[in-house]
Design a protein around this motif. Structure first.
Motif, PDB file in Angstrom:
ATOM      1  N   ASN A  88       0.738  -1.392   0.043  1.00  0.00           N
ATOM      2  CA  ASN A  88      -0.043  -0.078   0.198  1.00  0.00           C
ATOM      3  C   ASN A  88       0.904   1.056  -0.052  1.00  0.00           C
ATOM      4  O   ASN A  88       0.385   2.224  -0.301  1.00  0.00           O
ATOM      5  CB  ASN A  88      -0.841  -0.059   1.015  1.00  0.00           C
ATOM      6  CG  ASN A  88      -2.051  -0.946   0.931  1.00  0.00           C
ATOM      7  OD1 ASN A  88      -2.622  -1.198  -0.096  1.00  0.00           O
ATOM      8  ND2 ASN A  88      -2.460  -1.606   1.986  1.00  0.00           N
ATOM      9  N   PHE A  89       2.061   1.244   0.583  1.00  0.00           N
ATOM     10  CA  PHE A  89       3.070   2.260   0.577  1.00  0.00           C
ATOM     11  C   PHE A  89       3.596   2.243  -0.694  1.00  0.00           C
ATOM     12  O   PHE A  89       4.932   2.690  -0.748  1.00  0.00           O
ATOM     13  CB  PHE A  89       3.728   2.316   1.807  1.00  0.00           C
ATOM     14  CG  PHE A  89       3.045   2.876   2.846  1.00  0.00           C
ATOM     15  CD1 PHE A  89       2.810   4.330   2.955  1.00  0.00           C
ATOM     16  CD2 PHE A  89       2.601   2.238   4.038  1.00  0.00           C
ATOM     17  CE1 PHE A  89       2.073   4.837   4.236  1.00  0.00           C
ATOM     18  CE2 PHE A  89       1.929   2.721   4.969  1.00  0.00           C
ATOM     19  CZ  PHE A  89       1.536   3.971   5.218  1.00  0.00           C
ATOM     20  N   LEU A  96       6.878   5.530   3.500  1.00  0.00           N
ATOM     21  CA  LEU A  96       6.995   5.020   4.760  1.00  0.00           C
ATOM     22  C   LEU A  96       7.715   5.996   5.967  1.00  0.00           C
ATOM     23  O   LEU A  96       6.805   6.012   6.974  1.00  0.00           O
ATOM     24  CB  LEU A  96       7.594   3.612   4.965  1.00  0.00           C
ATOM     25  CG  LEU A  96       7.184   2.259   4.155  1.00  0.00           C
ATOM     26  CD1 LEU A  96       8.017   1.438   3.794  1.00  0.00           C
ATOM     27  CD2 LEU A  96       6.036   1.770   5.022  1.00  0.00           C
ATOM     28  N   ARG A  97       8.503   6.519   5.614  1.00  0.00           N
ATOM     29  CA  ARG A  97       9.129   7.611   6.544  1.00  0.00           C
ATOM     30  C   ARG A  97       7.983   8.719   6.705  1.00  0.00           C
ATOM     31  O   ARG A  97       7.747   8.932   8.062  1.00  0.00           O
ATOM     32  CB  ARG A  97      10.285   8.172   6.014  1.00  0.00           C
ATOM     33  CG  ARG A  97      11.630   7.406   6.133  1.00  0.00           C
ATOM     34  CD  ARG A  97      12.757   8.039   6.067  1.00  0.00           C
ATOM     35  NE  ARG A  97      13.099   8.223   4.403  1.00  0.00           N
ATOM     36  CZ  ARG A  97      13.644   6.977   3.673  1.00  0.00           C
ATOM     37  NH1 ARG A  97      13.732   5.927   4.374  1.00  0.00           N
ATOM     38  NH2 ARG A  97      13.916   7.551   2.462  1.00  0.00           N
ATOM     39  N   GLU A  98       7.447   9.098   5.858  1.00  0.00           N
ATOM     40  CA  GLU A  98       6.390  10.141   5.850  1.00  0.00           C
ATOM     41  C   GLU A  98       5.165   9.564   6.935  1.00  0.00           C
ATOM     42  O   GLU A  98       4.735  10.368   7.522  1.00  0.00           O
ATOM     43  CB  GLU A  98       5.683  10.564   4.570  1.00  0.00           C
ATOM     44  CG  GLU A  98       6.908  11.548   3.800  1.00  0.00           C
ATOM     45  CD  GLU A  98       7.276  12.588   4.243  1.00  0.00           C
ATOM     46  OE1 GLU A  98       6.467  13.298   5.075  1.00  0.00           O
ATOM     47  OE2 GLU A  98       8.554  13.002   4.170  1.00  0.00           O
ATOM     48  N   ALA A  99       4.813   8.410   6.678  1.00  0.00           N
ATOM     49  CA  ALA A  99       3.663   7.932   7.411  1.00  0.00           C
ATOM     50  C   ALA A  99       4.124   7.560   8.755  1.00  0.00           C
ATOM     51  O   ALA A  99       3.489   8.341   9.909  1.00  0.00           O
ATOM     52  CB  ALA A  99       3.453   6.606   6.810  1.00  0.00           C
ATOM     53  N   ALA A 100       5.359   7.545   9.140  1.00  0.00           N
ATOM     54  CA  ALA A 100       6.157   7.516  10.513  1.00  0.00           C
ATOM     55  C   ALA A 100       6.017   8.782  11.162  1.00  0.00           C
ATOM     56  O   ALA A 100       5.689   9.110  12.149  1.00  0.00           O
ATOM     57  CB  ALA A 100       7.376   6.845  10.497  1.00  0.00           C
ATOM     58  N   ASN A 101       6.512   9.840  10.323  1.00  0.00           N
ATOM     59  CA  ASN A 101       6.622  11.227  10.770  1.00  0.00           C
ATOM     60  C   ASN A 101       5.119  11.727  11.120  1.00  0.00           C
ATOM     61  O   ASN A 101       4.925  12.261  12.063  1.00  0.00           O
ATOM     62  CB  ASN A 101       6.969  12.218   9.688  1.00  0.00           C
ATOM     63  CG  ASN A 101       8.569  11.898   9.582  1.00  0.00           C
ATOM     64  OD1 ASN A 101       9.240  11.386  10.497  1.00  0.00           O
ATOM     65  ND2 ASN A 101       9.160  12.113   8.393  1.00  0.00           N
ATOM     66  N   TYR A 102       4.076  11.372  10.148  1.00  0.00           N
ATOM     67  CA  TYR A 102       2.625  11.561  10.599  1.00  0.00           C
ATOM     68  C   TYR A 102       2.099  10.892  11.837  1.00  0.00           C
ATOM     69  O   TYR A 102       1.624  11.655  12.724  1.00  0.00           O
ATOM     70  CB  TYR A 102       1.729  11.229   9.481  1.00  0.00           C
ATOM     71  CG  TYR A 102       0.509  11.139   9.493  1.00  0.00           C
ATOM     72  CD1 TYR A 102      -0.317  12.533   9.352  1.00  0.00           C
ATOM     73  CD2 TYR A 102      -0.235  10.243   9.973  1.00  0.00           C
ATOM     74  CE1 TYR A 102      -1.583  12.541   9.441  1.00  0.00           C
ATOM     75  CE2 TYR A 102      -1.742  10.324  10.182  1.00  0.00           C
ATOM     76  CZ  TYR A 102      -2.487  11.513  10.066  1.00  0.00           C
ATOM     77  OH  TYR A 102      -3.707  11.548  10.159  1.00  0.00           O
ATOM     78  N   LEU A 103       2.581   9.831  12.107  1.00  0.00           N
ATOM     79  CA  LEU A 103       1.971   9.257  13.272  1.00  0.00           C
ATOM     80  C   LEU A 103       2.741   9.755  14.544  1.00  0.00           C
ATOM     81  O   LEU A 103       2.133  10.099  15.730  1.00  0.00           O
ATOM     82  CB  LEU A 103       2.362   7.593  13.215  1.00  0.00           C
ATOM     83  CG  LEU A 103       1.412   6.807  12.137  1.00  0.00           C
ATOM     84  CD1 LEU A 103       1.910   5.212  12.245  1.00  0.00           C
ATOM     85  CD2 LEU A 103      -0.067   6.738  12.769  1.00  0.00           C
TER      86      LEU A 103
END
Length: 113
Positions: A88-89, A96-103
């Motif tokens: 999905n990423f 994936l890094r952007e998703a981790a930053n968002y979380l």
């Protein structure tokens, strides 16, 4: 072959699975089994065993073979959820890094309340 016949024929399942590994990933069943052993039977990302059930047999699925879509090289074995997550990423580390930053930002917001 029907689902009922497949469910009642484990030899056919093993033959198909081995052929699938060879065709798609260029690995043998023995190489897959060795990778499972090397990973202690758990997902290379989350460290959990597979829990997702096979729709045909109702049994827990084997770990998914994760591979580079460009080179077809096997990277490791993943649980169904982690495998879908990478897909999905789009197998893109930046996403994936952007998703981790968002979380991580979201966690900071929760701590403020």
């Amino acid at each position: 072959m029907s689902r009922k016949k497949i469910k009642n024929n484990p030899a056919h399942i093993m033959k198909e699975k081995n052929g699938h590994y060879k065709r798609k990933y260029k690995i043998t069943q023995e190489q897959y089994d060795q990778r499972v052993k090397d990973q202690d039977g758990v997902c290379a990302i989350c460290g959990d065993p597979e829990t997702h059930l096979n729709n045909w047999t109702g049994k827990v699925r084997p770990l998914s073979v994760d591979h580079c879509h460009r080179t077809k090289r096997v990277r490791g074995l993943l649980c169904h959820k982690c495998n879908l997550g990478l897909g999905n990423f789009k197998d893109n580390p930046k996403n994936l890094r952007e998703a981790a930053n968002y979380l991580e930002k979201s966690l900071q917001c929760v701590l403020l309340f």
